[in-house]
Design a protein around this motif. Structure first.
Motif, PDB file in Angstrom:
ATOM      1  N   LEU A  14       9.154  -9.299  -0.842  1.00 28.02           N
ATOM      2  CA  LEU A  14       8.268  -8.759  -1.870  1.00 28.02           C
ATOM      3  C   LEU A  14       6.804  -9.052  -1.548  1.00 28.02           C
ATOM      4  O   LEU A  14       5.931  -8.199  -1.739  1.00 28.02           O
ATOM      5  CB  LEU A  14       8.637  -9.363  -3.229  1.00 28.02           C
ATOM      6  N   ARG A  15       6.519 -10.259  -1.028  1.00 23.65           N
ATOM      7  CA  ARG A  15       5.153 -10.597  -0.639  1.00 23.65           C
ATOM      8  C   ARG A  15       4.675  -9.689   0.499  1.00 23.65           C
ATOM      9  O   ARG A  15       3.526  -9.232   0.495  1.00 23.65           O
ATOM     10  CB  ARG A  15       5.069 -12.061  -0.216  1.00 23.65           C
ATOM     11  N   LEU A  50       0.795  -3.058   0.709  1.00 25.54           N
ATOM     12  CA  LEU A  50       0.181  -2.188  -0.293  1.00 25.54           C
ATOM     13  C   LEU A  50      -1.308  -2.491  -0.451  1.00 25.54           C
ATOM     14  O   LEU A  50      -2.148  -1.574  -0.491  1.00 25.54           O
ATOM     15  CB  LEU A  50       0.896  -2.364  -1.626  1.00 25.54           C
ATOM     16  N   LEU A  51      -1.671  -3.779  -0.524  1.00 21.44           N
ATOM     17  CA  LEU A  51      -3.078  -4.146  -0.663  1.00 21.44           C
ATOM     18  C   LEU A  51      -3.884  -3.711   0.563  1.00 21.44           C
ATOM     19  O   LEU A  51      -5.033  -3.262   0.437  1.00 21.44           O
ATOM     20  CB  LEU A  51      -3.206  -5.653  -0.876  1.00 21.44           C
ATOM     21  N   GLY A  71      -6.932  -1.100   0.470  1.00 23.36           N
ATOM     22  CA  GLY A  71      -8.250  -1.438   1.001  1.00 23.36           C
ATOM     23  C   GLY A  71      -8.729  -0.434   2.025  1.00 23.36           C
ATOM     24  O   GLY A  71      -9.899  -0.020   2.026  1.00 23.36           O
ATOM     25  N   THR A  72      -7.820  -0.018   2.913  1.00 21.36           N
ATOM     26  CA  THR A  72      -8.184   0.984   3.917  1.00 21.36           C
ATOM     27  C   THR A  72      -8.557   2.301   3.262  1.00 21.36           C
ATOM     28  O   THR A  72      -9.530   2.953   3.646  1.00 21.36           O
ATOM     29  CB  THR A  72      -7.018   1.193   4.894  1.00 21.36           C
ATOM     30  N   GLU A  73      -7.774   2.702   2.257  1.00 21.78           N
ATOM     31  CA  GLU A  73      -8.055   3.959   1.560  1.00 21.78           C
ATOM     32  C   GLU A  73      -9.408   3.900   0.857  1.00 21.78           C
ATOM     33  O   GLU A  73     -10.180   4.866   0.898  1.00 21.78           O
ATOM     34  CB  GLU A  73      -6.943   4.241   0.550  1.00 21.78           C
ATOM     35  N   GLN A  74      -9.708   2.772   0.234  1.00 21.69           N
ATOM     36  CA  GLN A  74     -10.992   2.647  -0.451  1.00 21.69           C
ATOM     37  C   GLN A  74     -12.146   2.684   0.536  1.00 21.69           C
ATOM     38  O   GLN A  74     -13.193   3.313   0.278  1.00 21.69           O
ATOM     39  CB  GLN A  74     -11.031   1.338  -1.254  1.00 21.69           C
TER      40      GLN A  74
END
Length: 335
Positions: free
Chosen positions: A82-83, A89-90, A94-97
């Protein structure tokens, strides 16, 4: 709290059954005291076990809220998985932002340039006593700048639509050579302005949506005209439509650059280029090709080894194919 309650019930209910099963042989006071004692012990067990079992999840929650995930060796395999999913996902968020921020910066620049130019031209047209030929020239320049703005807005709208929904097409038998010839006529002024040789080869027919496919070919051709050194060639082949040029090629993989929010400047062959809306053009072309059941392919052969001897010709050599090649792969291309 719910997890502790479940553990309490799992521990308390079997003991409660045993207590009531032994009720005839026990005094009521002893039975009540034993029930209370068992309930307290089960509550403590539920509290302690829930805390131990949920500690890795609580720690993961704190890390996710802080945005910094660090592994722990005592975590169970499920929590480690899960981690890892949260970390991925994070990272993608971040890359998308970052990509969207870079895109917005470039978009503002691309919008500002024709707007500033149009403002200067309008000021000259309204305040200066210009002869009629110069007024017409300024009007033509204003129309060109307006066309640039409209093209950018259209690409933005297409990218937004193609990113969030499937491309709707209505295929019909189409002469690909005639379609490519129309594209060449549209972009011929750009090629002449840069002194580029623009040529067409090949013939073929395929069931495609001509207006939609033409948009993809125009995007690839305009990119080629932007980066080509001396020549751009459009070819109709059994695989589809090829747009080739002798420019430096892509500065990264096609999968990375053919994205709707990839527009930050890039270094290609040691030279700095401003990508502008090139990322939008590649993305739109790829989505259109996929809607036709094909795809967008990119190829560029490696440079020849200078240590190897060059080819010898007994007759005049054939023209060397242009190295940078984008292929809109289409199914069912017929001669």
């Amino acid at each position: 709290m719910q997890f502790a309650l479940i553990i309490f019930l799992l521990a308390f209910l079997p003991n409660l059954v045993l207590v009531f099963a032994a009720a005839p042989s026990l005094p009521r006071a002893a039975l009540a005291g034993w029930t209370v004692l068992v309930g307290v012990l089960c509550s403590l067990v539920g509290y302690v076990l829930s805390g131990v079992l949920l500690r890795p999840l609580s720690r993961l929650q704190e890390q996710v809220e802080k945005g910094h995930l660090s592994p722990h060796t005592d975590d169970p395999a499920e929590v480690r998985a899960l981690r890892a999913a949260f970390a991925d996902l994070l990272a993608r968020l971040g890359t998308e932002q970052t990509r969207r921020n870079a895109f917005m910066a470039t978009l503002v620049h691309d919008l500002k340039t024709p707007l500033v130019a149009t403002g200067h031209l309008t000021r000259a047209l309204t305040t200066l006593p210009l002869p009629e030929p110069e007024r017409r020239e300024i009007g033509a320049q204003m129309q060109a700048e307006t066309a640039r703005l409209l093209a950018l807005v259209q690409q933005m709208a297409d990218a937004h639509r193609f990113e969030r929904a499937d491309v709707s097409i209505q295929p019909s038998p189409t002469d690909l050579r005639a379609l490519v010839d129309d594209v060449v006529r549209r972009v011929q002024p750009q090629a002449q302005a840069r002194g580029l040789d623009l040529r067409v080869e090949g013939h073929g027919h395929a069931p495609v949506d001509a207006p939609v496919l033409e948009r993809a070919v125009v995007n690839l051709t305009e990119n080629a005209l932007r980066y080509a050194a001396s020549a751009v060639e459009l070819q109709v082949t059994p695989q589809g439509v090829v747009v080739a040029d002798d420019g430096p090629g892509l500065g990264g993989s096609l999968a990375q650059l053919a994205q709707p929010f990839t527009s930050q400047p890039t270094t290609i062959a040691g030279q700095q280029y401003t990508a502008g809306t090139a990322g939008l053009g590649l993305f739109i072309a790829r989505r259109i090709a996929e809607a036709h059941g094909g795809g967008l392919c990119y190829s560029r052969p490696p440079p020849p080894d200078p240590a190897l001897p060059g080819p010898s010709f007994t007759s005049p050599p054939e023209p060397v194919p242009l190295p940078t090649r984008f292929t809109l792969v289409l199914p069912e291309v017929h001669p």
